[in-house]
Design a protein around this motif. Structure first.
Motif, PDB file in Angstrom:
ATOM      1  N   SER A   1      42.348   0.220  32.568  1.00 19.13           N
ATOM      2  CA  SER A   1      42.668  -0.431  33.846  1.00 19.13           C
ATOM      3  C   SER A   1      41.402  -1.012  34.474  1.00 19.13           C
ATOM      4  O   SER A   1      41.438  -2.089  35.061  1.00 19.13           O
ATOM      5  N   TYR A   2      40.280  -0.307  34.333  1.00 16.30           N
ATOM      6  CA  TYR A   2      39.005  -0.846  34.803  1.00 16.30           C
ATOM      7  C   TYR A   2      38.685  -2.135  34.053  1.00 16.30           C
ATOM      8  O   TYR A   2      38.284  -3.133  34.666  1.00 16.30           O
ATOM      9  N   ALA A   3      38.836  -2.125  32.720  1.00 15.74           N
ATOM     10  CA  ALA A   3      38.520  -3.293  31.906  1.00 15.74           C
ATOM     11  C   ALA A   3      39.380  -4.489  32.310  1.00 15.74           C
ATOM     12  O   ALA A   3      38.882  -5.606  32.443  1.00 15.74           O
ATOM     13  N   PHE A   4      40.667  -4.280  32.536  1.00 12.74           N
ATOM     14  CA  PHE A   4      41.535  -5.379  32.965  1.00 12.74           C
ATOM     15  C   PHE A   4      41.110  -5.913  34.325  1.00 12.74           C
ATOM     16  O   PHE A   4      41.065  -7.125  34.532  1.00 12.74           O
ATOM     17  N   ASP A   5      40.783  -5.020  35.253  1.00 16.98           N
ATOM     18  CA  ASP A   5      40.317  -5.456  36.575  1.00 16.98           C
ATOM     19  C   ASP A   5      39.021  -6.253  36.461  1.00 16.98           C
ATOM     20  O   ASP A   5      38.844  -7.266  37.143  1.00 16.98           O
ATOM     21  N   TYR A   6      38.108  -5.803  35.622  1.00 18.55           N
ATOM     22  CA  TYR A   6      36.845  -6.506  35.393  1.00 18.55           C
ATOM     23  C   TYR A   6      37.103  -7.929  34.917  1.00 18.55           C
ATOM     24  O   TYR A   6      36.565  -8.888  35.472  1.00 18.55           O
ATOM     25  N   TRP A   7      37.950  -8.069  33.897  1.00 24.00           N
ATOM     26  CA  TRP A   7      38.236  -9.402  33.352  1.00 24.00           C
ATOM     27  C   TRP A   7      38.983 -10.280  34.340  1.00 24.00           C
ATOM     28  O   TRP A   7      38.734 -11.490  34.416  1.00 24.00           O
TER      29      TRP A   7
END
Length: 84
Positions: free
Chosen positions: A69-75
């Protein structure tokens, strides 16, 4: 850092403007790359047809965080900063 198994955020969340096999116009943000397997591994890893932008990605704590979820938010944040 290694890719987190099952994540795939970098192959789904960002837009990719260069051609990808099966996606000659690239892919829009939020669209799953056709070269991503069901278990979120790149079918083109190590293949010369893999887009340069994909080859340049290296997993990092900044990009991947501690969960997908962090990775998706980052992108999503990066995408919004580059499309406005």
């Amino acid at each position: 850092m290694n890719c987190r198994i099952g994540c795939g955020a970098c192959c789904i969340a960002p837009s990719i403007s260069s051609p990808i096999p099966g996606m000659p116009q690239g892919k829009p943000a939020g669209v799953r790359c056709l070269q991503l397997t069901e278990d979120n591994k790149c079918k083109l890893f190590g293949d010369d047809r893999r887009p340069r932008v994909c080859k340049s990605l290296t997993p990092s704590l900044e990009m991947c965080g501690t969960d997908e979820s962090y990775a998706f938010d980052y992108w999503k944040t990066l995408e919004s900063l580059t499309t406005n």
